[in-house]
Scaffold this motif. Structure first.
Motif, PDB file in Angstrom:
ATOM      1  N   LEU A  24       0.848  -1.194   0.000  1.00 46.99           N
ATOM      2  CA  LEU A  24       0.000   0.000   0.000  1.00 46.99           C
ATOM      3  C   LEU A  24       0.877   1.235   0.000  1.00 46.99           C
ATOM      4  CD1 LEU A  24      -2.301  -1.341   2.821  1.00 46.99           C
ATOM      5  CD2 LEU A  24      -3.149  -0.746   0.533  1.00 46.99           C
ATOM      6  N   THR A  25       0.865   1.976  -1.088  1.00 45.88           N
ATOM      7  CA  THR A  25       1.614   3.234  -1.126  1.00 45.88           C
ATOM      8  C   THR A  25       0.937   4.258  -0.224  1.00 45.88           C
ATOM      9  OG1 THR A  25       2.547   2.866  -3.313  1.00 45.88           O
ATOM     10  CG2 THR A  25       2.275   5.152  -2.627  1.00 45.88           C
ATOM     11  N   ARG A  26       1.741   4.909   0.659  1.00 46.79           N
ATOM     12  CA  ARG A  26       1.151   5.840   1.614  1.00 46.79           C
ATOM     13  C   ARG A  26       1.823   7.216   1.571  1.00 46.79           C
ATOM     14  NH1 ARG A  26      -2.029   3.572   5.419  1.00 46.79           N
ATOM     15  NH2 ARG A  26      -3.069   5.575   5.160  1.00 46.79           N
ATOM     16  N   GLY A  64       8.807   6.839  -8.718  1.00 44.46           N
ATOM     17  CA  GLY A  64       7.775   7.484  -9.526  1.00 44.46           C
ATOM     18  C   GLY A  64       6.890   8.424  -8.744  1.00 44.46           C
ATOM     19  N   TYR A  65       7.021   8.401  -7.442  1.00 44.79           N
ATOM     20  CA  TYR A  65       6.152   9.216  -6.595  1.00 44.79           C
ATOM     21  C   TYR A  65       6.998   9.827  -5.485  1.00 44.79           C
ATOM     22  CZ  TYR A  65       2.588   6.219  -8.744  1.00 44.79           C
ATOM     23  OH  TYR A  65       1.810   5.537  -9.641  1.00 44.79           O
ATOM     24  N   ALA A  66       6.664  11.015  -5.077  1.00 44.30           N
ATOM     25  CA  ALA A  66       7.381  11.659  -3.973  1.00 44.30           C
ATOM     26  C   ALA A  66       7.057  10.936  -2.669  1.00 44.30           C
ATOM     27  CB  ALA A  66       6.964  13.129  -3.869  1.00 44.30           C
ATOM     28  N   ILE A  98      10.009  -4.684  -4.106  1.00 42.34           N
ATOM     29  CA  ILE A  98      11.035  -3.946  -4.871  1.00 42.34           C
ATOM     30  C   ILE A  98      10.469  -3.573  -6.232  1.00 42.34           C
ATOM     31  CG2 ILE A  98      12.997  -4.861  -3.585  1.00 42.34           C
ATOM     32  CD1 ILE A  98      13.546  -6.802  -5.819  1.00 42.34           C
ATOM     33  N   TRP A  99      10.722  -2.335  -6.634  1.00 38.66           N
ATOM     34  CA  TRP A  99       9.863  -1.639  -7.619  1.00 38.66           C
ATOM     35  C   TRP A  99      10.705  -0.755  -8.529  1.00 38.66           C
ATOM     36  CZ3 TRP A  99       6.456   2.909  -5.458  1.00 38.66           C
ATOM     37  CH2 TRP A  99       5.427   3.248  -6.357  1.00 38.66           C
ATOM     38  N   HIS A 100      10.347  -0.766  -9.812  1.00 40.81           N
ATOM     39  CA  HIS A 100      10.821   0.250 -10.749  1.00 40.81           C
ATOM     40  C   HIS A 100       9.586   0.688 -11.537  1.00 40.81           C
ATOM     41  CE1 HIS A 100      12.803   2.354 -13.966  1.00 40.81           C
ATOM     42  NE2 HIS A 100      14.018   2.016 -13.599  1.00 40.81           N
ATOM     43  N   ILE A 177       8.875  -9.054  -5.948  1.00 42.40           N
ATOM     44  CA  ILE A 177       9.178  -8.297  -7.170  1.00 42.40           C
ATOM     45  C   ILE A 177       7.873  -7.705  -7.700  1.00 42.40           C
ATOM     46  CG2 ILE A 177       9.984  -8.480  -9.561  1.00 42.40           C
ATOM     47  CD1 ILE A 177      11.730 -10.866  -8.607  1.00 42.40           C
ATOM     48  N   HIS A 178       7.833  -6.386  -7.830  1.00 42.25           N
ATOM     49  CA  HIS A 178       6.626  -5.726  -8.323  1.00 42.25           C
ATOM     50  C   HIS A 178       6.587  -5.827  -9.851  1.00 42.25           C
ATOM     51  CE1 HIS A 178       3.253  -3.238  -8.791  1.00 42.25           C
ATOM     52  NE2 HIS A 178       3.513  -2.266  -7.945  1.00 42.25           N
ATOM     53  N   ALA A 179       5.774  -6.761 -10.343  1.00 35.83           N
ATOM     54  CA  ALA A 179       5.647  -6.956 -11.798  1.00 35.83           C
ATOM     55  C   ALA A 179       4.226  -6.632 -12.252  1.00 35.83           C
ATOM     56  CB  ALA A 179       6.000  -8.399 -12.159  1.00 35.83           C
ATOM     57  N   ALA A 180       3.536  -5.798 -11.475  1.00 37.38           N
ATOM     58  CA  ALA A 180       2.099  -5.557 -11.699  1.00 37.38           C
ATOM     59  C   ALA A 180       1.812  -4.079 -11.962  1.00 37.38           C
ATOM     60  CB  ALA A 180       1.320  -6.015 -10.456  1.00 37.38           C
ATOM     61  N   ASN A 181       0.557  -3.782 -12.142  1.00 35.97           N
ATOM     62  CA  ASN A 181      -0.016  -2.430 -12.115  1.00 35.97           C
ATOM     63  C   ASN A 181       0.592  -1.408 -13.052  1.00 35.97           C
ATOM     64  OD1 ASN A 181      -1.918  -3.268 -10.315  1.00 35.97           O
ATOM     65  ND2 ASN A 181      -0.809  -2.567  -8.512  1.00 35.97           N
ATOM     66  N   GLY A 182       1.072  -1.887 -14.222  1.00 35.97           N
ATOM     67  CA  GLY A 182       1.504  -0.963 -15.260  1.00 35.97           C
ATOM     68  C   GLY A 182       2.848  -0.319 -15.008  1.00 35.97           C
ATOM     69  N   TYR A 183       3.645  -0.895 -14.108  1.00 36.41           N
ATOM     70  CA  TYR A 183       4.997  -0.379 -13.895  1.00 36.41           C
ATOM     71  C   TYR A 183       5.985  -1.093 -14.823  1.00 36.41           C
ATOM     72  CZ  TYR A 183       2.692   2.066 -10.178  1.00 36.41           C
ATOM     73  OH  TYR A 183       1.824   2.879  -9.481  1.00 36.41           O
ATOM     74  N   LEU A 184       7.298  -0.871 -14.593  1.00 34.80           N
ATOM     75  CA  LEU A 184       8.267  -1.225 -15.630  1.00 34.80           C
ATOM     76  C   LEU A 184       8.137  -2.657 -16.161  1.00 34.80           C
ATOM     77  CD1 LEU A 184      10.695  -0.374 -17.333  1.00 34.80           C
ATOM     78  CD2 LEU A 184      12.177  -1.240 -15.502  1.00 34.80           C
ATOM     79  N   PHE A 355      -5.339   8.557   2.633  1.00 34.29           N
ATOM     80  CA  PHE A 355      -4.573   7.413   2.085  1.00 34.29           C
ATOM     81  C   PHE A 355      -3.127   7.829   1.761  1.00 34.29           C
ATOM     82  CE2 PHE A 355      -7.838   4.693   2.516  1.00 34.29           C
ATOM     83  CZ  PHE A 355      -8.415   4.073   1.433  1.00 34.29           C
ATOM     84  N   TYR A 356      -3.002   9.006   1.132  1.00 31.88           N
ATOM     85  CA  TYR A 356      -1.682   9.381   0.592  1.00 31.88           C
ATOM     86  C   TYR A 356      -1.168  10.670   1.223  1.00 31.88           C
ATOM     87  CZ  TYR A 356      -3.416   6.170  -2.939  1.00 31.88           C
ATOM     88  OH  TYR A 356      -3.948   5.079  -3.587  1.00 31.88           O
ATOM     89  N   GLY A 357       0.080  10.618   1.728  1.00 32.94           N
ATOM     90  CA  GLY A 357       0.674  11.826   2.288  1.00 32.94           C
ATOM     91  C   GLY A 357       0.166  12.103   3.700  1.00 32.94           C
TER      92      GLY A 357
HETATM   93  C1  LIG Z   1       2.644   0.997  -5.996  1.00 34.22           C
HETATM   94  C2  LIG Z   1       1.403   1.206  -6.384  1.00 34.22           C
HETATM   95  C3  LIG Z   1       0.689   0.153  -7.119  1.00 34.22           C
HETATM   96  O1  LIG Z   1       1.186  -0.992  -7.176  1.00 34.22           O
HETATM   97  O2  LIG Z   1      -0.394   0.440  -7.659  1.00 34.22           O
HETATM   98  C4  LIG Z   1       0.695   2.494  -6.091  1.00 34.22           C
HETATM   99  C5  LIG Z   1       1.338   3.702  -6.335  1.00 34.22           C
HETATM  100  C6  LIG Z   1       0.673   4.897  -6.052  1.00 34.22           C
HETATM  101  C7  LIG Z   1      -0.604   4.890  -5.530  1.00 34.22           C
HETATM  102  C8  LIG Z   1      -1.240   3.659  -5.307  1.00 34.22           C
HETATM  103  C9  LIG Z   1      -0.593   2.461  -5.590  1.00 34.22           C
END
Ligand SMILES: C=C(C(=O)O)c1ccccc1
Length: 370
Positions: A24-26, A64-66, A98-100, A177-184, A355-357
């Motif tokens: 969960l990104t916070r 990708g996020y502050a 771990i994420w890119h 390994i983060h291989a989901a959600n439209g990341y690298l 949720f964020y920040g």
């Molecule tokens: C790491 C995230 C993901 O996997 O979707 C993310 C990033 C920013 C906001 C919510 C979720």
């Protein structure tokens, strides 16, 4: 006992129960350094069978996020050590995601203000969270990415290796390994974002090549028994699209099956959205995906995520369709979620405004049952 509350083994990692805290990104780690508030937040949730941390970039290029915590500065590794110590003292288990981010970034977050990188120079219709010159945070459109050269791929693989090593040095029980959600990695996998004509584009095998090279790099560094992976076959998150996800992910699952991973974590449907969401013309068959994995020798814990509640989580684990269930939003507002599920107690509702920040409000101030 109901299987959901029974212990499980994920590779080298022993879980007290099959309730997983989803990543969960916070955005509560200024300067990408984990802090004591983060440690308190994760410690409160240590009764989870396994905690997967929020996405943790392996490099500044992968940020990708502050204000998300990284794993590429010694100060961050020291900060994470306080988190893992707190969780372990409370009897919990925790892995670092771990994420890119690839193209889901902004020039203001990139080294030297450069362009984000991606398999192909295709701008996402998505937003990210940046810190403005006046110190305020705001969402901004993701920047136009540039294409990763073949010569850069080994450099990025090295970042995953050092990130995985840093996670172990910081006391984590393993990595996801983060291989989901439209990341690298997802951008390499899927046809909407990968239009390469070299060995990393075109065929299913070529588009999965980067994912498998990351897996092999990480497992060689820290061991397959401490390595898991998160996949999202049909999510539209971050403007990602795949026209025919079933054969692509069945191939990925069959390749993962022979690699001895600790767990495979699958987002079913649209991330945080409808479970029956589909891309392409057929509903995605998650049972077929799991069969492709187990038929290839896969013995890792199969963790399912997205929209589960107590009844559906119990049913899915009792039936053997899945081995464990990951909960996201429910863990935000219920630090003692495991206890509440065991007792079938009422759950606190999360406040999406926090949720964020921000700080403790909506983070460490949700009450546990007496
Ligand atoms: C790491 C995230 C993901 O996997 O979707 C993310 C990033 C920013 C906001 C919510 C979720």
């Amino acid at each position: 006992m109901t299987k959901l509350f029974e212990p499980a083994q994920a590779g080298d990692i022993a879980l007290a129960n099959r309730i997983v805290m989803a990543p969960l990104t916070r955005n509560r780690s200024p300067g990408a350094i984990p802090n004591n508030l983060n440690a308190a937040y994760y410690e409160q949730r240590a009764s989870a069978g396994l905690i997967v941390t929020e996405g943790t970039p392996v490099s500044q290029q992968g940020q990708g996020y502050a204000d998300v915590p990284g794993l590429y500065k010694q100060e961050a590794i020291d900060g994470w050590k306080a988190v893992t110590d707190s969780v372990h003292k409370a009897g919990g288990k925790i892995v670092a995601q771990i994420w890119h981010v690839g193209r889901i970034s902004h020039t203001s977050l990139q080294p030297h203000g450069g362009q984000p990188v991606a398999p192909s120079p295709i701008k996402a219709n998505s937003k990210t969270y940046i810190i403005n010159d006046d110190g305020t945070g705001s969402f901004a459109e993701t920047s136009e990415p540039r294409e990763i050269s073949l010569q850069e791929i080994p450099v990025i693989l090295e970042d995953y290796r050092t990130g995985a090593r840093a996670a172990i040095d910081a006391g984590f029980d393993g990595v996801e390994i983060h291989a989901a959600n439209g990341y690298l990695i997802d951008q390499f996998l899927k046809s909407g974002t990968n239009q390469r004509t070299d060995a990393y584009g075109g065929s299913i095998e070529n588009r999965a090549r980067f994912l498998l090279e990351v897996v092999d790099t990480v497992t060689k560094e820290i061991g397959a028994g401490r390595t898991g992976i998160r996949l999202s076959p049909v999510t539209p998150a971050n403007d990602i699209f795949e026209a025919d996800p079933q054969p692509l992910f069945d191939y990925v699952a069959s390749e993962l099956g022979g690699r001895g991973l600790a767990f495979v974590h699958v987002i079913e449907g649209a991330t945080g959205g409808p479970r029956d969401f589909k891309q392409g013309d057929k509903p995605f068959d998650y049972d077929a995906l799991k069969a492709a994995y187990t038929n290839a020798g896969g013995k890792g814990l199969w963790i399912a995520n997205n929209g589960y509640d107590r009844d559906s989580a119990i049913a899915a684990t009792e039936s053997g369709k899945v081995d464990a269930v990951a909960f996201g939003k429910a863990f935000i507002s219920n630090p003692d979620l495991v206890h509440r599920l065991k007792e079938n107690a009422a759950l606190n509702e999360p406040n999406q405004q926090t949720f964020y920040g921000g700080g403790a409000e909506g983070y460490t101030d949700y009450p546990a049952l007496g």
